[in-house]
Write a protein that holds these residues in place. Structure first.
Motif, PDB file in Angstrom:
ATOM      1  N   ASP A 152      27.578  10.691  43.724  1.00 53.46           N
ATOM      2  CA  ASP A 152      28.588  11.559  44.335  1.00 53.46           C
ATOM      3  C   ASP A 152      28.221  11.753  45.803  1.00 53.46           C
ATOM      4  O   ASP A 152      27.149  12.267  46.115  1.00 53.46           O
ATOM      5  CB  ASP A 152      28.633  12.915  43.619  1.00 53.46           C
ATOM      6  CG  ASP A 152      29.783  13.796  44.103  1.00 53.46           C
ATOM      7  OD1 ASP A 152      30.430  13.454  45.117  1.00 53.46           O
ATOM      8  OD2 ASP A 152      30.029  14.842  43.465  1.00 53.46           O
ATOM      9  N   ASN A 153      29.088  11.300  46.689  1.00 56.45           N
ATOM     10  CA  ASN A 153      28.896  11.504  48.128  1.00 56.45           C
ATOM     11  C   ASN A 153      30.135  12.212  48.648  1.00 56.45           C
ATOM     12  O   ASN A 153      31.147  11.572  48.944  1.00 56.45           O
ATOM     13  CB  ASN A 153      28.686  10.158  48.830  1.00 56.45           C
ATOM     14  CG  ASN A 153      28.312  10.307  50.300  1.00 56.45           C
ATOM     15  OD1 ASN A 153      28.361  11.398  50.855  1.00 56.45           O
ATOM     16  ND2 ASN A 153      27.951   9.206  50.934  1.00 56.45           N
ATOM     17  N   SER A 154      30.063  13.538  48.720  1.00 50.38           N
ATOM     18  CA  SER A 154      31.276  14.298  49.013  1.00 50.38           C
ATOM     19  C   SER A 154      30.964  15.589  49.750  1.00 50.38           C
ATOM     20  O   SER A 154      29.854  16.124  49.679  1.00 50.38           O
ATOM     21  CB  SER A 154      32.018  14.636  47.713  1.00 50.38           C
ATOM     22  OG  SER A 154      31.230  15.490  46.890  1.00 50.38           O
ATOM     23  N   ASN A 155      31.998  16.084  50.423  1.00 54.80           N
ATOM     24  CA  ASN A 155      31.954  17.387  51.085  1.00 54.80           C
ATOM     25  C   ASN A 155      33.263  18.100  50.733  1.00 54.80           C
ATOM     26  O   ASN A 155      34.349  17.572  51.013  1.00 54.80           O
ATOM     27  CB  ASN A 155      31.866  17.224  52.603  1.00 54.80           C
ATOM     28  CG  ASN A 155      30.720  16.319  53.026  1.00 54.80           C
ATOM     29  OD1 ASN A 155      29.581  16.728  53.112  1.00 54.80           O
ATOM     30  ND2 ASN A 155      31.041  15.043  53.292  1.00 54.80           N
ATOM     31  N   VAL A 156      33.162  19.265  50.106  1.00 53.08           N
ATOM     32  CA  VAL A 156      34.351  20.021  49.703  1.00 53.08           C
ATOM     33  C   VAL A 156      34.289  21.381  50.373  1.00 53.08           C
ATOM     34  O   VAL A 156      33.332  22.134  50.191  1.00 53.08           O
ATOM     35  CB  VAL A 156      34.439  20.176  48.174  1.00 53.08           C
ATOM     36  CG1 VAL A 156      35.730  20.888  47.794  1.00 53.08           C
ATOM     37  CG2 VAL A 156      34.360  18.809  47.490  1.00 53.08           C
ATOM     38  N   ILE A 157      35.320  21.687  51.171  1.00 48.00           N
ATOM     39  CA  ILE A 157      35.339  22.909  51.963  1.00 48.00           C
ATOM     40  C   ILE A 157      36.441  23.813  51.425  1.00 48.00           C
ATOM     41  O   ILE A 157      37.620  23.407  51.340  1.00 48.00           O
ATOM     42  CB  ILE A 157      35.585  22.588  53.453  1.00 48.00           C
ATOM     43  CG1 ILE A 157      34.515  21.601  53.969  1.00 48.00           C
ATOM     44  CG2 ILE A 157      35.566  23.856  54.284  1.00 48.00           C
ATOM     45  CD1 ILE A 157      34.943  20.155  53.953  1.00 48.00           C
TER      46      ILE A 157
END
Length: 453
Positions: free
Chosen positions: A330-335
């Protein structure tokens, strides 16, 4: 390996037997306290040599920007391909690497024609080979792509020698190196020389556009964020019989903290840079943990970390990284905002913004290959325009944010940003570095035993 008492990686990395070998480099403490005599000479040579591109009158700007590279591994080769393919008027004129065999990479660059012109006497090898690049008046722009542990000192010496710089991420692995980066940033501003860093997401269109929209209020008030860099493993190189301890650790550098900083610093800094970018600030503190389940016996790395970062305004970022074969990636950014959610995926994953009910408001595809090249185009264009980009501080801040998380996990303490940047004396680079030296037995950190220094 020489047997030692159990210690933290920080303590292990600083213990070295004395040596009078010519392979010894000035320690960071020496370099910071009284400057480098070598660099003083390099700076003089740069002044006396031909004008660095970007410093000459406009009429002289048709000459190619002359490149030298320090570090011919995978990332160095990638950086060369990126800059040679995207820039029309550049020329590679000098190379340096610890291993003389690495210069064979030049054969794979034949496709670039006269953009590559490195005579044998400018194919330098050995631990001190970097000095030849910095002392070469024909080199305008130096690419720093060695293992990260060398980055701060090489950055500072490159700037002191009057070179423009491309520096791979991370730019430091400890607080001592961070302060050297800040010094180099200011000196580059004073010199009017450029420093661009390998944080390609800062130039990836979907990242830039998504974060611009977040800052303009597309998801309302920013509440919190999650960031993950979870992969399925990392390379490991077995020791060869003839290697000294130090030679082996340089060869297998990812697995030794004084050289790589652990996964959170060396690899996951991309997501941490995105966190600082979104939050438009450095964190106030970090608290977290992790451990190791699958690492080779002599690796100092952990294989998982989970860090809670607190940012100004009591905003929280939950961060996780791991390198475990067979586990989910998982390579993610959730804002998360008061009115919507932004998701920015690593690589070519793209970005989306939805409202709180999940209805898509905006999306954009990703192209990481273009971003890798764009950072090199922006660098060369800024040199030619006489308006050099100097972005080292933002990447040093992100590297230090990663160090903050690592130290919080390693020590089991709630660690503040102010303590690390103002008071910490932690410097991982060996005080008396020599490639022929023995090294203490590799040790991994244990929370509650590893000291906060």
């Amino acid at each position: 390996m020489k047997k030692t008492d159990r210690t933290s990686p920080a303590e292990s990395a600083s213990r070295q037997p004395n040596s009078e070998s010519s392979s010894r480099q000035p320690s960071r403490r020496e370099f910071l306290s009284k400057g480098s005599a070598a660099s003083a000479g390099l700076a003089g040579a740069a002044v006396l040599g031909r004008a660095v591109r970007g410093a000459e009158p406009e009429a002289g700007s048709s000459e190619p920007v002359r490149l030298g590279i320090i570090g011919l591994g995978g990332r160095g080769t990638g950086a060369l391909n990126d800059t040679l393919s995207i820039n029309d008027n550049v020329r590679l004129v000098a190379t340096a690497d610890l291993d003389p065999k690495k210069h064979q990479v030049l054969k794979r660059l034949d496709k670039y024609g006269d953009k590559v012109a490195v005579p044998e006497n400018k194919q330098h090898s050995g631990i001190d080979s970097y000095k030849h690049i910095l002392d070469d008046a024909d080199v305008d722009l130096v690419l720093l792509t060695t293992p990260p542990g060398f980055r701060p000192q090489y950055l500072l010496e490159a700037v002191m020698s009057g070179k423009h710089v491309f520096a791979e991420k991370p730019t430091c692995v400890d607080p001592v190196g961070y302060r050297m980066c800040l010094d180099a940033h200011q000196k580059a501003l004073d010199n009017n020389t450029a420093i661009v860093t390998g944080t390609q997401y800062r130039r990836q269109t979907n990242y830039v556009e998504a974060i611009r929209r977040i800052h303009e209020g597309a998801i309302g008030d920013l509440i919190n964020m999650t960031a993950r860099y979870c992969s399925r493993g990392i390379w490991y190189r077995a020791r060869k019989e003839e290697m000294t301890d130090t030679e082996y650790q340089l060869y297998n550098w990812m697995h030794f903290i004084w050289l790589s900083g652990d996964q959170i610093v060396e690899q996951a800094v991309h997501n941490i840079d995105t966190m600082n970018w979104v939050m438009n600030a450095n964190p106030v503190s970090a608290f977290g943990g992790g451990g190791r389940f699958t690492r080779p016996e002599d690796s100092e790395m952990w294989d998982s970390m989970a860090i809670d970062y607190t940012y100004p305004g009591n905003r929280q970022v939950s961060f996780m990284c791991r390198q475990i074969p067979g586990a989910a990636a998982d390579n993610s950014n959730v804002i998360y905002g008061s009115e919507g959610i932004a998701t920015i995926l690593g690589g070519n994953g793209g970005a989306t913004i939805t409202d709180r009910d999940g209805k898509e408001i905006w999306s954009m595809k990703g192209d990481i290959g273009a971003a890798y090249k764009q950072e090199h185009k922006d660098l060369v264009d800024s040199i030619r325009s006489g308006k050099p980009i100097v972005e080292l501080k933002q990447t040093a801040d992100s590297s230090m944010t990663a160090v903050l998380g690592r130290i919080a996990a390693y020590t089991g303490q709630n660690v503040s940003w102010d303590f690390l940047v103002k008071d910490s004396e932690l410097g991982l680079f060996p005080e008396d570095f020599n490639v022929k030296n023995s090294r203490p037995e590799p040790q991994f950190a244990i929370p509650g035993k590893t000291e906060l220094i």
